[in-house]
Each structure stands twice: as C-alpha cells, then as structure tokens.
Design a protein around this motif. Sequence first.
Motif, PDB file in Angstrom:
ATOM      1  N   ALA A  20      75.743  47.892   0.387  1.00 37.51           N
ATOM      2  CA  ALA A  20      75.507  47.046   1.634  1.00 37.51           C
ATOM      3  C   ALA A  20      73.905  47.200   2.086  1.00 37.51           C
ATOM      4  CB  ALA A  20      76.591  47.249   2.838  1.00 37.51           C
ATOM      5  N   VAL A  21      73.413  48.249   2.037  1.00 33.48           N
ATOM      6  CA  VAL A  21      72.069  48.703   2.646  1.00 33.48           C
ATOM      7  C   VAL A  21      71.051  48.455   1.525  1.00 33.48           C
ATOM      8  CG1 VAL A  21      72.952  50.162   4.292  1.00 33.48           C
ATOM      9  CG2 VAL A  21      72.084  51.273   2.115  1.00 33.48           C
ATOM     10  N   LEU A  22      71.273  48.039   0.293  1.00 37.13           N
ATOM     11  CA  LEU A  22      70.084  47.833  -0.722  1.00 37.13           C
ATOM     12  C   LEU A  22      69.225  46.944  -0.637  1.00 37.13           C
ATOM     13  CD1 LEU A  22      72.168  49.092  -3.911  1.00 37.13           C
ATOM     14  CD2 LEU A  22      71.035  50.596  -2.175  1.00 37.13           C
ATOM     15  N   THR A  23      69.621  45.653  -0.275  1.00 33.97           N
ATOM     16  CA  THR A  23      68.819  44.525  -0.840  1.00 33.97           C
ATOM     17  C   THR A  23      67.658  44.409  -0.094  1.00 33.97           C
ATOM     18  OG1 THR A  23      71.068  43.338  -1.078  1.00 33.97           O
ATOM     19  CG2 THR A  23      68.977  41.877  -0.681  1.00 33.97           C
ATOM     20  N   ILE A  24      67.623  44.145   1.364  1.00 34.96           N
ATOM     21  CA  ILE A  24      66.367  43.967   2.124  1.00 34.96           C
ATOM     22  C   ILE A  24      65.447  45.137   1.736  1.00 34.96           C
ATOM     23  CG2 ILE A  24      65.268  43.720   4.426  1.00 34.96           C
ATOM     24  CD1 ILE A  24      66.568  41.091   3.249  1.00 34.96           C
ATOM     25  N   ALA A  25      65.779  46.288   2.117  1.00 35.12           N
ATOM     26  CA  ALA A  25      65.098  47.596   2.127  1.00 35.12           C
ATOM     27  C   ALA A  25      64.563  47.754   0.592  1.00 35.12           C
ATOM     28  CB  ALA A  25      65.869  48.787   2.468  1.00 35.12           C
ATOM     29  N   GLY A  26      65.464  47.736  -0.410  1.00 36.14           N
ATOM     30  CA  GLY A  26      65.081  48.015  -1.563  1.00 36.14           C
ATOM     31  C   GLY A  26      64.065  47.031  -2.228  1.00 36.14           C
ATOM     32  N   CYS A  27      64.256  45.692  -1.941  1.00 35.41           N
ATOM     33  CA  CYS A  27      63.300  44.581  -2.228  1.00 35.41           C
ATOM     34  C   CYS A  27      62.006  44.731  -1.475  1.00 35.41           C
ATOM     35  CB  CYS A  27      64.168  43.248  -1.978  1.00 35.41           C
ATOM     36  SG  CYS A  27      65.186  42.799  -3.127  1.00 35.41           S
ATOM     37  N   THR A  28      62.049  45.062  -0.295  1.00 28.65           N
ATOM     38  CA  THR A  28      60.680  45.228   0.452  1.00 28.65           C
ATOM     39  C   THR A  28      59.968  46.537  -0.104  1.00 28.65           C
ATOM     40  OG1 THR A  28      61.790  44.219   2.450  1.00 28.65           O
ATOM     41  CG2 THR A  28      59.685  45.654   2.603  1.00 28.65           C
ATOM     42  N   ALA A  29      60.533  47.366  -0.367  1.00 29.21           N
ATOM     43  CA  ALA A  29      59.880  48.771  -1.121  1.00 29.21           C
ATOM     44  C   ALA A  29      59.406  48.742  -2.195  1.00 29.21           C
ATOM     45  CB  ALA A  29      61.000  49.864  -1.021  1.00 29.21           C
ATOM     46  N   ALA A  30      60.256  47.859  -3.318  1.00 25.11           N
ATOM     47  CA  ALA A  30      59.753  47.455  -4.533  1.00 25.11           C
ATOM     48  C   ALA A  30      58.541  46.472  -4.489  1.00 25.11           C
ATOM     49  CB  ALA A  30      60.860  46.726  -5.607  1.00 25.11           C
ATOM     50  N   ALA A  31      58.525  45.547  -3.495  1.00 23.01           N
ATOM     51  CA  ALA A  31      57.296  44.794  -3.093  1.00 23.01           C
ATOM     52  C   ALA A  31      56.108  45.269  -3.005  1.00 23.01           C
ATOM     53  CB  ALA A  31      57.633  43.522  -2.421  1.00 23.01           C
ATOM     54  N   ALA A  32      56.406  46.188  -1.972  1.00 20.70           N
ATOM     55  CA  ALA A  32      55.099  47.031  -1.535  1.00 20.70           C
ATOM     56  C   ALA A  32      54.545  47.926  -2.505  1.00 20.70           C
ATOM     57  CB  ALA A  32      55.522  47.994  -0.235  1.00 20.70           C
ATOM     58  N   LEU A  33      55.555  48.709  -3.491  1.00 21.26           N
ATOM     59  CA  LEU A  33      54.608  49.409  -4.413  1.00 21.26           C
ATOM     60  C   LEU A  33      54.289  48.565  -5.228  1.00 21.26           C
ATOM     61  CD1 LEU A  33      56.367  51.814  -2.922  1.00 21.26           C
ATOM     62  CD2 LEU A  33      57.023  52.585  -5.433  1.00 21.26           C
ATOM     63  N   ALA A  74      78.117  45.717   6.114  1.00 21.11           N
ATOM     64  CA  ALA A  74      76.862  44.996   5.896  1.00 21.11           C
ATOM     65  C   ALA A  74      75.893  46.229   6.624  1.00 21.11           C
ATOM     66  CB  ALA A  74      77.011  43.873   7.011  1.00 21.11           C
ATOM     67  N   GLY A  75      74.784  45.927   6.007  1.00 25.34           N
ATOM     68  CA  GLY A  75      73.627  47.078   6.559  1.00 25.34           C
ATOM     69  C   GLY A  75      72.832  46.384   7.393  1.00 25.34           C
ATOM     70  N   LEU A  76      72.276  46.891   8.281  1.00 20.88           N
ATOM     71  CA  LEU A  76      71.350  46.387   9.382  1.00 20.88           C
ATOM     72  C   LEU A  76      70.075  46.613   8.988  1.00 20.88           C
ATOM     73  CD1 LEU A  76      72.997  47.479  12.793  1.00 20.88           C
ATOM     74  CD2 LEU A  76      73.246  45.270  11.543  1.00 20.88           C
ATOM     75  N   GLY A 103      66.942  56.772   8.069  1.00 19.77           N
ATOM     76  CA  GLY A 103      67.967  56.207   6.967  1.00 19.77           C
ATOM     77  C   GLY A 103      68.461  54.687   7.562  1.00 19.77           C
ATOM     78  N   LYS A 104      69.710  54.512   7.020  1.00 15.48           N
ATOM     79  CA  LYS A 104      70.275  53.215   7.302  1.00 15.48           C
ATOM     80  C   LYS A 104      71.420  53.244   8.034  1.00 15.48           C
ATOM     81  CE  LYS A 104      69.015  49.917   5.327  1.00 15.48           C
ATOM     82  NZ  LYS A 104      68.181  48.792   5.825  1.00 15.48           N
ATOM     83  N   VAL A 105      71.635  52.074   9.024  1.00 12.40           N
ATOM     84  CA  VAL A 105      72.849  52.099   9.776  1.00 12.40           C
ATOM     85  C   VAL A 105      73.863  50.929   9.098  1.00 12.40           C
ATOM     86  CG1 VAL A 105      73.837  51.017  11.911  1.00 12.40           C
ATOM     87  CG2 VAL A 105      71.676  52.395  11.560  1.00 12.40           C
ATOM     88  N   VAL A 106      74.815  51.009   9.198  1.00  6.87           N
ATOM     89  CA  VAL A 106      76.175  50.232   8.445  1.00  6.87           C
ATOM     90  C   VAL A 106      77.041  49.912   9.446  1.00  6.87           C
ATOM     91  CG1 VAL A 106      77.833  49.996   6.528  1.00  6.87           C
ATOM     92  CG2 VAL A 106      75.515  51.515   6.149  1.00  6.87           C
ATOM     93  N   VAL A 107      77.568  48.520   9.120  1.00  4.46           N
ATOM     94  CA  VAL A 107      78.739  48.068  10.137  1.00  4.46           C
ATOM     95  C   VAL A 107      79.922  47.742   8.916  1.00  4.46           C
ATOM     96  CG1 VAL A 107      79.694  46.173  11.518  1.00  4.46           C
ATOM     97  CG2 VAL A 107      77.214  47.017  11.576  1.00  4.46           C
ATOM     98  N   GLU A 108      81.059  48.201   9.259  1.00  2.00           N
ATOM     99  CA  GLU A 108      82.146  48.080   8.264  1.00  2.00           C
ATOM    100  C   GLU A 108      83.056  46.987   8.969  1.00  2.00           C
ATOM    101  OE1 GLU A 108      82.664  52.204   5.962  1.00  2.00           O
ATOM    102  OE2 GLU A 108      83.558  52.055   8.014  1.00  2.00           O
TER     103      GLU A 108
END
Length: 319
Positions: free
Chosen positions: A140-153, A49-51, A313-318
């Motif tokens: 696990a770190v793509l969803t929130i950060a990726g969608c937010t970056a895409a929306a901003a661009l 899971a990504g934080l 970068g990103k922080v991950v919880v395993e």
Amino acid sequence: MPDGSTPTPASPSRAVRLESFGGPEVLALRDVPVPQAGPGQIRVRVTAAGLNPMDWFMTSDEQTAARFGLSLPCGFGTDYAGVVDQVGDGFTAFAPGDRVFGGVLSRAIADHVIIDAAGTIAHGGQAHHTPDGVDDRTAAVLTIAGCTAAAALAVVAPAPGDTVLIGGAAGGVGVFAVQLARRAGARVIGTGSPTSARFLRDLGADPVTYGDGLPDRVRALAPDGITAAIDLHGTETAYAARELGVPDARITTIAGQIDGITPANGADAAPGALDEIARLVAADELRVPIAATFPVERIRAAVELQAGRHVQGKVVVEL
C-alpha cells in the motif's frame, strides 16, 4: 452484469470524505453506497492505504484542489492495496481474489474502489498484481513513493563512481531513492535531522544535517565532490548542489521549481518501474520502513503525523 464477481456487500461501504477543503480536521469517515464495477472495471476491497504529502497538499484549499481536478465532496488518499472482489465485463487482467496494489487519485481510503482497465492514477486508477511475499501494508505504500523515486533517479542516472546528495532522504520517497541509488552503485549522502542519522545509515546513506551550512558539511563528507543531487523536500539541496559544482543536468527536484533544473514526476516513471520495485521488495532486496499504522477511524491522527514531515518511512491506514 459483472463477470466472476462476488455478491455485493449488504452493509454500506465506508470512505474518508471531505465536505470542505482544509487540514486533517475536515476528514471524516462516512458510510457510502457500495460502488459497482462496470464494463472494463474492477472493484477492489481495500485493506490498507499509504499516505503521501500530495494527499493533504492537494486537498488543502480550493485553488490547489482545482489544479488536480478535485471538487467537493471528494475522497482522500491515493495509494492502496487490497483484493479484487468484482470484475466487470471485458476486464481479463484480473480475477476475483487477486491481490492488487496501485494508485487512485484522492479516493483510495475507502472500503471499495473502482479501477478502470485503461486508467491512470489521475484518471480511473491503476492496479498491479501484488507479488507473493509482499504484505498489503507494504504494497500500500509503493506506488507514489516508488514511482517518484524511480522518476528522480532516471533524471540524474546514478552509476558506480557517483556520489549522490539526496535531500529529505529519510522521508517516504527518500527511503526508495537512497536504496535505488545504492543499487545503481553510487555512494549516497542523505540530508535529515540529527535524529534520523542512524536510520539513514541503516538504509545505506551517509547522513548529513540539513539547514544553514549544508554545502560545507557535504564538502567535509565528500572532499572529492558530489556528482548528482535529488531534492525531495524543497530547493535547499538543489541550491547546495549547484554551489558544490554539480551541473543542472544532474540535479532534480520533486517539490520545488528552479529554472534550469528538470523536476521529477512519478507520472513519468518508466513503464515497469513500479513492478520492478515490487519484485525487489518481494525478493528482500529493497526495504520498506513502515513508521506507523493507524486504523481508518484514526485518519486525522494519521494525517497529522504524516504532515509533520518528520516521519522516518511511511504511514499506513488500515481498513
């Protein structure tokens, strides 16, 4: 009965839970009943899971939590990756054994999560097929950060000939925004601390230190001016862009509100944007820096690090 499911685990499932709102100190790993996929649902065995800042922000107090529809007791975390291990009747898009990633609001950090076929991140959860070549920590770190970056661009629409100022460029959303803007052909100037300069250069951005005097430092780097700005931290970058003559239509924020400037929200990302980001990662055309990985038993330490807002970068919880 679920269709094509694996046997339900005999041992309890674990989940990070909150029994009161607050900081990392209120997070606890608990044994919970193993959830079952109903019709139109899948169950995912979460492996990572990504934080994101939103995770601890929206569970910080009762009033903020209520804005997101959260009440006690509740879970924690939104980004996840794992393997489908149970499929409910009528859900044909996934099969047991499929690797998936996605988002499920404030319940991702758990051994098992239930995802609805027609859900959204905020309601029922979302799942996407994990491409070959993308490991679960990265997915696990793509969803929130990726969608937010895409929306901003999408708001500022960078193109060849643009010079884009990105505030908070070394953070979780920033690493995506910088690279996507560069792929669009723009020059990127990224704000960060002095210690993040090398990291930003490696991403393709020209680094500039945030804080008092930012407009003057940007002028020195871009004497011909900047043409767009994305503020991923607060409002400092947005106001600097205004001072530098950037029109409001080409400025966006994600964490601050300024009259006349359109904010970006990951929920508004174009259909297919997240799958395209995952494809670029699989093709080694987009880097996803992982700053730190923690076992779920150290969830408090993981959140403390991420909440410090100085992670590159990103922080991950395993799990």
